[in-house]
Write an enzyme that holds these catalytic residues in place. Sequence first.
Site, PDB file in Angstrom:
ATOM      1  N   ALA A 254      62.880  25.070  65.328  1.00 16.92           N
ATOM      2  CA  ALA A 254      63.297  25.825  64.157  1.00 16.92           C
ATOM      3  C   ALA A 254      64.803  26.062  64.261  1.00 16.92           C
ATOM      4  CB  ALA A 254      62.561  27.162  64.123  1.00 16.92           C
TER       5      ALA A 254
ATOM      6  N   GLY B  73      59.484  24.221  67.395  1.00 20.51           N
ATOM      7  CA  GLY B  73      58.866  23.893  66.120  1.00 20.51           C
ATOM      8  C   GLY B  73      58.782  22.388  65.888  1.00 20.51           C
TER       9      GLY B  73
ATOM     10  N   GLU C  10      55.694  21.395  67.476  1.00 19.23           N
ATOM     11  CA  GLU C  10      54.565  21.922  66.690  1.00 19.23           C
ATOM     12  C   GLU C  10      54.305  21.055  65.459  1.00 19.23           C
ATOM     13  OE1 GLU C  10      56.411  25.966  66.822  1.00 19.23           O
ATOM     14  OE2 GLU C  10      54.327  26.555  67.071  1.00 19.23           O
TER      15      GLU C  10
ATOM     16  N   GLU D 170      60.239  28.346  73.418  1.00 16.70           N
ATOM     17  CA  GLU D 170      60.346  29.618  72.685  1.00 16.70           C
ATOM     18  C   GLU D 170      60.428  30.826  73.603  1.00 16.70           C
ATOM     19  OE1 GLU D 170      58.496  27.094  71.756  1.00 16.70           O
ATOM     20  OE2 GLU D 170      58.467  26.891  69.582  1.00 16.70           O
TER      21      GLU D 170
HETATM   22  N1  3HC Z   1      68.697  25.727  65.966  1.00 16.17           N
HETATM   23  C1  3HC Z   1      69.959  25.729  65.554  1.00 16.17           C
HETATM   24  N2  3HC Z   1      70.947  25.063  66.166  1.00 16.17           N
HETATM   25  C2  3HC Z   1      70.619  24.360  67.260  1.00 16.17           C
HETATM   26  C3  3HC Z   1      69.315  24.313  67.756  1.00 16.17           C
HETATM   27  C4  3HC Z   1      68.313  25.030  67.055  1.00 16.17           C
HETATM   28  N3  3HC Z   1      67.041  25.028  67.428  1.00 16.17           N
HETATM   29  N4  3HC Z   1      69.307  23.547  68.862  1.00 16.17           N
HETATM   30  C5  3HC Z   1      70.567  23.118  69.036  1.00 16.17           C
HETATM   31  N5  3HC Z   1      71.364  23.599  68.069  1.00 16.17           N
HETATM   32  C6  3HC Z   1      72.798  23.352  67.877  1.00 16.17           C
HETATM   33  C7  3HC Z   1      73.632  23.998  68.958  1.00 16.17           C
HETATM   34  O1  3HC Z   1      73.924  25.332  68.631  1.00 16.17           O
HETATM   35  C8  3HC Z   1      74.849  23.113  68.972  1.00 16.17           C
HETATM   36  O2  3HC Z   1      75.651  23.514  67.901  1.00 16.17           O
HETATM   37  P1  3HC Z   1      77.257  23.299  67.932  1.00 16.17           P
HETATM   38  O3  3HC Z   1      77.483  21.838  68.138  1.00 16.17           O
HETATM   39  O4  3HC Z   1      77.699  23.814  66.619  1.00 16.17           O
HETATM   40  O5  3HC Z   1      77.735  24.110  69.085  1.00 16.17           O
HETATM   41  C9  3HC Z   1      74.300  21.739  68.642  1.00 16.17           C
HETATM   42  O6  3HC Z   1      73.017  21.957  68.030  1.00 16.17           O
HETATM   43  C10 3HC Z   1      74.093  20.853  69.844  1.00 16.17           C
HETATM   44  O7  3HC Z   1      73.343  21.583  70.824  1.00 16.17           O
HETATM   45  P2  3HC Z   1      73.752  21.560  72.363  1.00 16.17           P
HETATM   46  O8  3HC Z   1      75.204  21.793  72.510  1.00 16.17           O
HETATM   47  O9  3HC Z   1      72.815  22.481  73.040  1.00 16.17           O
HETATM   48  O10 3HC Z   1      73.451  20.044  72.729  1.00 16.17           O
HETATM   49  P3  3HC Z   1      72.727  19.451  73.994  1.00 16.17           P
HETATM   50  O11 3HC Z   1      72.691  17.986  73.771  1.00 16.17           O
HETATM   51  O12 3HC Z   1      73.346  19.979  75.235  1.00 16.17           O
HETATM   52  O13 3HC Z   1      71.231  20.018  73.937  1.00 16.17           O
HETATM   53  C11 3HC Z   1      69.093  20.549  72.971  1.00 16.17           C
HETATM   54  C12 3HC Z   1      70.371  19.679  72.877  1.00 16.17           C
HETATM   55  C13 3HC Z   1      68.297  20.174  74.224  1.00 16.17           C
HETATM   56  C14 3HC Z   1      68.276  20.278  71.745  1.00 16.17           C
HETATM   57  C15 3HC Z   1      69.492  22.045  73.067  1.00 16.17           C
HETATM   58  O14 3HC Z   1      70.375  22.321  72.019  1.00 16.17           O
HETATM   59  C16 3HC Z   1      68.345  23.001  72.979  1.00 16.17           C
HETATM   60  O15 3HC Z   1      67.681  23.265  73.953  1.00 16.17           O
HETATM   61  N6  3HC Z   1      68.131  23.552  71.767  1.00 16.17           N
HETATM   62  C17 3HC Z   1      67.195  24.644  71.573  1.00 16.17           C
HETATM   63  C18 3HC Z   1      65.802  24.177  71.466  1.00 16.17           C
HETATM   64  C19 3HC Z   1      64.906  25.349  71.181  1.00 16.17           C
HETATM   65  O16 3HC Z   1      64.994  26.408  71.760  1.00 16.17           O
HETATM   66  N7  3HC Z   1      63.990  25.132  70.237  1.00 16.17           N
HETATM   67  C20 3HC Z   1      63.043  26.139  69.889  1.00 16.17           C
HETATM   68  C21 3HC Z   1      63.560  26.904  68.737  1.00 16.17           C
HETATM   69  S1  3HC Z   1      62.514  28.241  68.354  1.00 16.17           S
HETATM   70  C22 3HC Z   1      61.280  27.572  67.429  1.00 16.17           C
HETATM   71  O17 3HC Z   1      61.234  26.387  67.245  1.00 16.17           O
HETATM   72  C23 3HC Z   1      60.334  28.572  66.869  1.00 16.17           C
HETATM   73  C24 3HC Z   1      59.102  27.934  66.333  1.00 16.17           C
HETATM   74  O18 3HC Z   1      58.072  28.039  67.271  1.00 16.17           O
HETATM   75  C25 3HC Z   1      58.626  28.611  65.051  1.00 16.17           C
END
Ligand code: 3HC
Length: 699
Positions: A63, A102, A105, A125
């Site tokens: 998400a 997400g 999911e 998450e």
């Molecule tokens: N939402 C919004 N922005 C995100 C994002 C997300 N889920 N994941 C990454 N980004 C953005 C980062 O903020 C970054 O932005 P920027 O370039 O403006 O600084 C850009 O994408 C690139 O991210 P990274 O610098 O972290 O790039 P990496 O290549 O090092 O890592 C990644 C990529 C492994 C995808 C890492 O970004 C990551 O772990 N992201 C989070 C994943 C996450 O936590 N997902 C779960 C979200 S909660 C959810 O899904 C709820 C659901 O259950 C309803």
Amino acid sequence: MTEQVRTAINEGIATITLDNPPVNALGAALRGAFMAAFEAAMADPSVRVVILAAAGRTWPAGADIGEFGRPPVAPQLPELCAAVARSAKPVIAALHGTVLGGGLELALAAGVRLAEPGTTLGLPEVSLGILPGAGGTQRLPRLIGAKPALGLMLSGLPIAAERALDLGLIDAVSEGGAATAAEGLARAYLAGTAELPTAAERAGGRAPDAEGWLSAVAAARAGLGNPRLPAPGRIIDCVEAALLLPEDEGFVFEGAAFAELVATPEAAALRHAFLAERRAMRQNDPGRVAAREIHRAGVVGGGPLGAGIAVALLGAGLSVTLVERDQTALAAGLARVATLHERAVEKGRLTPEAREAEWARISGATDFGALATADLIVEAVPEDEALKTQVFADLGRVAKRKAVLATATSHVDLNRLAAASSRPEDVIGLHVLGPVQGTKLLEVVVGAGTAPEVTATGFALAKRLGKIAVRSGVCDGFIGNRVLNAWRTAMDFLLEDGATPCEIDRAMREFGFPLGPYQGLDIAGLDLGWARRKRLSLRRDPARRYVAIGDRLCEAGRFGQKAGKGYYLYPEGGGKGVEDPEVLALIAAERQAKGLVARKVGAEEIRRRALAAMANEGARLLEEGIARCPSDIDVVMLAGGGFPRWRGGPMMAADQAGLLVIRNDLRDFAREEDAFWRPAVIWDELIKNGLAFADLNRI
Ligand code: 3HC
């Protein structure tokens, strides 16, 4: 701007491609476009199979974290997943990159999942203080069983595609691209040579092993850690509900738990930490200049810091020349490198083969001439300004054009070193707070004359080293030590007022720090700070309150754990210290000498003063332009200062506590000691304008 969702229909196969760089986060616009495309594919009688694929570097990584905490926008992710899961037409998810949160999911809602080699899958998450809220807690245990599902959701760690295949999380790892493989499978299905079940067909008819399920739930409950973090417990509740409740009610149960968690201050702080780390790594230099290329590095000084830096650079694939003043010192420096390597092999962080390869890339020298071809030279000699100045003057002469000249100093003025080198544009600070191998943080210190491309090189290097970089301006101690010192000073005042080291440490551990300040000092060694205080004693303002307890301990040979005694006594020589009546007597004597009368200091007061001191020092760092934004200070304290991540850092914690509350505390405390506690001007400015520190995080 390209369309975030594209559909291509070809011979009965609709391929819906998501395209929302950089990580295909499932934001509102993408969700809306996806829903429309998916419904159109369902309604189109020519479409018999749907493939879901993603453009760019990854399948959705989750998400959109930036949307949490704002009013929800329909269609929401659970609706998308429900639509995919009830599809009467087979849906294949073609996965690549990082299939997270997400994103996973959404894939779980499809009937079939194929992944490219190199794909990783996970539900992170929990690290954001929430749970998979788009059906993940219900669909995953039904697909792979409760125990592995709980393992994935409670650890938050991703797994490789091959492991996902073993678990039954995906159906195949497909060489040659997941989308191509999905197309091949769809064609085979249409030709009648392959089966392609819908999600509903797959889910039907399998009775779960209820006993195993419930025992996995019970075991997970028994293993729950920090009670301050509610998410793990709620994940377990949801997995239990997936067994006990009818499917629809299970989704409702999960939805309610998600809504509850996402609104907690812990989740807000963890989201802040995630975004703050990315913001810290982002550079806003004009034109986003490119970093210089770094292949060969030099390290001047083979002490513990220099050896640690050399090992880190070797680990990042660089070749390293270590320079020391003579053969004896050089041999000792190389021996330190070997010991660090040995320890890494013992701990399984380095294979013996990798160690051999790294060792082959290090050489030693006693002459700066050996650094003439280095792209980066890091100075790590003792904290003596004259010595460092000489080193920079020499480096300015021998280093090749466009070499980056870095100092690892904590206290010497970088601008003076830059001037000594005669090439200030090439000079930067790389400051590690703590042991190089044990710290995630690198403060990239930018001097008055540092060229933007040199700053960019510092950040690129941090990424190669696997560290989180934060930009700091030039000052004594940089961001981390300034905030940590303010914390320790406030705590020292309380020692003198009547608290014990044990009470202060316990109060801070209860706040969430892994160690209290005095436990930390005992581990680091008290002599370093003592030497520095002695050096600075002539410059100290005699009007300021000065607590000499640390000095008295050192005078008594109590240098911390390594001496068997410091703020605590270590009868075993190390490990957990015990309270020492001698220390309490020494504190009482200091108190008496100042004519103070011991008063009762409660845990709440300790924590209030700690937070007020840290946040006020942060506010000063902002005013002085040393830190770019409040969240950079938070990142420093989370990655390098032991501040509990689920509290988001001192500036976030100040926002959560309320700026007015903390400013008023500061004013109260300032009546005792104005110079230390006087609130920085920024508090009043923010309060007057109805703003918080978070409003300044705009980079
Ligand atoms: N939402 C919004 N922005 C995100 C994002 C997300 N889920 N994941 C990454 N980004 C953005 C980062 O903020 C970054 O932005 P920027 O370039 O403006 O600084 C850009 O994408 C690139 O991210 P990274 O610098 O972290 O790039 P990496 O290549 O090092 O890592 C990644 C990529 C492994 C995808 C890492 O970004 C990551 O772990 N992201 C989070 C994943 C996450 O936590 N997902 C779960 C979200 S909660 C959810 O899904 C709820 C659901 O259950 C309803």
